[in-house]
Design a protein around this motif. Structure first.
Motif, PDB file in Angstrom:
ATOM      1  N   GLU A  41      -5.706   3.288 -16.513  1.00 33.41           N
ATOM      2  CA  GLU A  41      -5.237   2.730 -17.784  1.00 33.41           C
ATOM      3  C   GLU A  41      -4.151   1.688 -17.544  1.00 33.41           C
ATOM      4  N   LEU A  42      -4.421   0.812 -16.578  1.00 32.41           N
ATOM      5  CA  LEU A  42      -3.505  -0.291 -16.247  1.00 32.41           C
ATOM      6  C   LEU A  42      -4.276  -1.600 -16.324  1.00 32.41           C
ATOM      7  N   ASN A  43      -3.585  -2.664 -16.708  1.00 31.35           N
ATOM      8  CA  ASN A  43      -4.201  -3.976 -16.763  1.00 31.35           C
ATOM      9  C   ASN A  43      -4.210  -4.625 -15.385  1.00 31.35           C
ATOM     10  N   HIS A  44      -5.245  -5.396 -15.131  1.00 30.08           N
ATOM     11  CA  HIS A  44      -5.413  -6.066 -13.850  1.00 30.08           C
ATOM     12  C   HIS A  44      -4.185  -6.893 -13.485  1.00 30.08           C
ATOM     13  N   GLU A  45      -3.687  -7.664 -14.454  1.00 29.99           N
ATOM     14  CA  GLU A  45      -2.562  -8.568 -14.173  1.00 29.99           C
ATOM     15  C   GLU A  45      -1.254  -7.831 -13.901  1.00 29.99           C
ATOM     16  N   ASP A  46      -1.192  -6.533 -14.274  1.00 23.72           N
ATOM     17  CA  ASP A  46       0.034  -5.760 -14.061  1.00 23.72           C
ATOM     18  C   ASP A  46       0.127  -5.165 -12.654  1.00 23.72           C
ATOM     19  N   VAL A  47      -0.959  -5.217 -11.908  1.00 19.42           N
ATOM     20  CA  VAL A  47      -0.937  -4.591 -10.587  1.00 19.42           C
ATOM     21  C   VAL A  47      -1.147  -5.570  -9.438  1.00 19.42           C
ATOM     22  N   ILE A  48      -1.862  -6.671  -9.696  1.00 24.30           N
ATOM     23  CA  ILE A  48      -2.129  -7.636  -8.627  1.00 24.30           C
ATOM     24  C   ILE A  48      -0.804  -8.185  -8.076  1.00 24.30           C
ATOM     25  N   SER A  49      -0.733  -8.259  -6.747  1.00 20.19           N
ATOM     26  CA  SER A  49       0.431  -8.756  -6.002  1.00 20.19           C
ATOM     27  C   SER A  49       1.604  -7.773  -6.012  1.00 20.19           C
ATOM     28  N   ARG A  50       1.350  -6.552  -6.479  1.00 22.82           N
ATOM     29  CA  ARG A  50       2.399  -5.524  -6.407  1.00 22.82           C
ATOM     30  C   ARG A  50       2.024  -4.497  -5.335  1.00 22.82           C
ATOM     31  N   LYS A  51       3.030  -3.887  -4.724  1.00 19.65           N
ATOM     32  CA  LYS A  51       2.783  -2.894  -3.679  1.00 19.65           C
ATOM     33  C   LYS A  51       2.307  -1.583  -4.304  1.00 19.65           C
ATOM     34  N   ILE A  52       1.454  -0.894  -3.577  1.00 15.03           N
ATOM     35  CA  ILE A  52       0.896   0.380  -4.041  1.00 15.03           C
ATOM     36  C   ILE A  52       1.980   1.326  -4.532  1.00 15.03           C
ATOM     37  N   THR A  53       3.057   1.466  -3.781  1.00  7.70           N
ATOM     38  CA  THR A  53       4.119   2.415  -4.127  1.00  7.70           C
ATOM     39  C   THR A  53       4.936   1.968  -5.338  1.00  7.70           C
ATOM     40  N   ASP A  54       4.758   0.698  -5.757  1.00  4.81           N
ATOM     41  CA  ASP A  54       5.422   0.235  -6.974  1.00  4.81           C
ATOM     42  C   ASP A  54       4.566   0.498  -8.211  1.00  4.81           C
ATOM     43  N   VAL A  55       3.263   0.602  -8.020  1.00  2.00           N
ATOM     44  CA  VAL A  55       2.343   0.831  -9.132  1.00  2.00           C
ATOM     45  C   VAL A  55       2.170   2.323  -9.398  1.00  2.00           C
ATOM     46  N   TYR A  56       2.138   3.109  -8.316  1.00  2.42           N
ATOM     47  CA  TYR A  56       1.912   4.551  -8.428  1.00  2.42           C
ATOM     48  C   TYR A  56       3.166   5.325  -8.042  1.00  2.42           C
ATOM     49  N   ASP A  57       3.283   6.509  -8.631  1.00  2.00           N
ATOM     50  CA  ASP A  57       4.425   7.375  -8.339  1.00  2.00           C
ATOM     51  C   ASP A  57       4.185   8.090  -7.004  1.00  2.00           C
ATOM     52  N   LEU A  58       4.079   7.279  -5.951  1.00  2.00           N
ATOM     53  CA  LEU A  58       3.791   7.766  -4.614  1.00  2.00           C
ATOM     54  C   LEU A  58       4.690   7.039  -3.618  1.00  2.00           C
ATOM     55  N   ASP A  59       4.827   7.629  -2.434  1.00  2.00           N
ATOM     56  CA  ASP A  59       5.558   6.938  -1.373  1.00  2.00           C
ATOM     57  C   ASP A  59       4.634   6.761  -0.171  1.00  2.00           C
ATOM     58  N   ASN A  60       5.158   6.267   0.908  1.00  2.00           N
ATOM     59  CA  ASN A  60       4.319   5.974   2.081  1.00  2.00           C
ATOM     60  C   ASN A  60       3.654   7.223   2.650  1.00  2.00           C
ATOM     61  N   SER A  61       4.269   8.392   2.445  1.00  2.00           N
ATOM     62  CA  SER A  61       3.711   9.620   3.012  1.00  2.00           C
ATOM     63  C   SER A  61       2.695  10.281   2.088  1.00  2.00           C
TER      64      SER A  61
END
Length: 470
Positions: A41-61
């Motif tokens: 439920e996210l728009n394409h333009e809101d995620v492109i060029s952003r890092k995975i950990t900035d879009v999702y409530d996740l970290d590198n591990s």
């Protein structure tokens, strides 16, 4: 792929039913398709060029994609429950592969399957590789092609088994027609108007199979909801457990308990739910071998194999070859708008020497492939066959002689063990018959098996009851 940010090639993923995310080597999203946009439920333009950990409530591990980039290895069928930074929760299955350019890591591609969408579609999915040209309700025993006496015996046994509530186990190699038999049994039964659910036990990830079969209860695991499984949803109908020997043995014990008690318990629940099912199962290898190599529980085999039907491979019923060839030519003339009359004598000779490891399904695919390139020719010639067939005469071997179920060719290290086990089983049955003076009911009861299975084993081992009755 020369540059990761050149996304022209990625447009093929736009309409995928699975979500697709592509990142560069730093985990920055460079492609995000429509399906993953719906899942998150996210728009394409809101995620492109952003890092995975900035879009999702996740970290590198905890991010599967970041783990893939760090380890530079694929991660397959990994279930994950995550939350986006916008607060949307998703319960998904990830398949992530690293992308290399001249041995240099340049990014990762991630395929995302929504768990709930998978669970909802499993029941309606046709089994991979099976004939999908006809409506399943039209599949009857009359549509199963064959005049070989052993094959006809299998059809007659299946017809009789359709009229009882007893479980049926089908044994046959890949491509012999186990799915056709299962559907015909259902359509011939009093449950024909009810639901028929095929489940390919080898195709569903192990960590999802229990929840899909038995259902889930809210709170059983993070993100779990109250959801009926296939056993519960198919109640009053027929469920077909294809290649049950591919199922984890721990889950096999739960299947056994469910069948014995006619109940299911959802994952994480305490309450038992009653079910009423016709159980049809199949194995693609000799059950005795599967039991010996511990891929099939013996107690489950004896419970599901109350009626046991061996579907012989094509190489053991070559008398049906002409019938099958004519049937598939007629079928694909309609589907491909062709006017093929027959196959040449050279092709028939070739077919008779071929081993047919893929059985009847392979025969159909070979004929279909030839008819795609036959043009206006009315006869299938060798030149129209696939490459491995045109080379076959150079390496042709005689077909194996027919063998009864339970007999094993001396091709592996386990054959002596299987032969000894079969001999031991034969002796036990002979002694039990002697002790019970040939009475089938008492003998079956003393052995803890059904009358039908005892009759089958007497026939299998060619045991004479006359000596026991005297």
């Amino acid at each position: 792929m020369q540059k990761l940010d050149n996304t022209d090639y990625l447009s093929i993923f736009d309409d995928f039913s699975d979500g697709v995310i592509v990142t560069n080597a730093n985990g920055v999203i460079v492609y995000y398709n429509r399906a993953i946009s719906r899942i998150d439920e996210l728009n394409h333009e809101d995620v492109i060029s952003r890092k995975i950990t900035d879009v999702y409530d996740l970290d590198n591990s905890t991010s599967i994609i970041m783990q893939c980039l760090t380890k530079q290895k694929s991660i397959i069928d990994e279930p994950i429950y995550y939350r986006t930074r916008m607060g949307k929760f998703a319960n998904t299955i990830h398949n992530v592969m690293p992308i290399f350019n001249k041995n240099k890591l340049v990014g990762a591609i991630c395929f995302v399957r929504d768990y709930h969408a998978l669970a909802n579609t499993i029941a309606s999915m046709p089994l991979p590789g099976k004939d999908q040209q006809f409506d399943s309700a039209s599949i009857t025993f009359e549509r199963i092609i064959g005049e070989d006496p052993v094959f006809v015996d299998a059809i007659n046994s299946a017809k009789m088994a359709a009229g009882t509530p007893s479980p049926v186990m089908l044994f046959g190699e890949t491509g012999t027609g186990k799915e056709l038999f299962a559907r015909a049994i259902h359509n011939h039964s009093s449950r024909s108007a009810k639901k028929y659910t095929p489940v390919n036990c080898a195709a569903i990830p192990e960590n999802l199979l229990e929840g899909i079969l038995f259902g889930t209860s809210k709170g059983a695991f993070t993100g779990a909801v109250n959801r009926a499984g296939l056993f519960e949803r198919t109640s009053k109908g027929t469920i077909f457990l294809d290649e049950i020997n591919s199922m984890p043995t721990g889950l096999q014990s739960k299947i056994l308990r469910s069948i014995q008690e006619n109940t299911v318990r959802r994952v994480g629940a305490l309450k038992e739910i009653e079910t009423d099912l016709k159980i049809i199962s199949s194995v693609n290898k000799d059950p005795h071998i599967a039991i010996a190599d511990q891929t099939l529980r013996s107690d489950l085999f004896y419970r599901l194999g109350v009626v046991f039907i061996h579907i012989v491979p094509l190489r053991e019923r070559m008398g049906d070859l002409k019938l099958l060839v004519e049937h598939f030519i007629e079928k694909h003339n309609v589907l491909l708008c062709k006017n093929v009359k027959k196959i040449s004598k050279e092709v028939m000779k070739l077919f008779k020497t071929y081993n047919w490891p893929g059985n009847v399904r392979e025969l159909e695919h070979v004929i279909e492939g030839a008819m795609n390139v036959v043009g206006t020719d009315e006869v299938i010639q060798i030149k129209y066959l696939q490459t491995h067939f045109s080379n076959w005469p150079l390496k042709a071997k005689p077909a194996r002689p027919r063998r009864r179920y339970g007999e094993v060719f001396s091709e592996g290290h386990n054959t002596n063990l299987i032969k000894k086990k079969s001999a031991h089983e034969e002796n036990i049955i002979k002694n039990a018959l002697l002790e019970n003076k040939g009475n089938i009911t008492r003998t079956a009861r003393s052995l803890g098996i059904s009358r039908q299975l005892l009759y089958y084993k007497i026939k299998k081992f060619n045991i004479s009851r006359n000596n026991a009755i005297k």
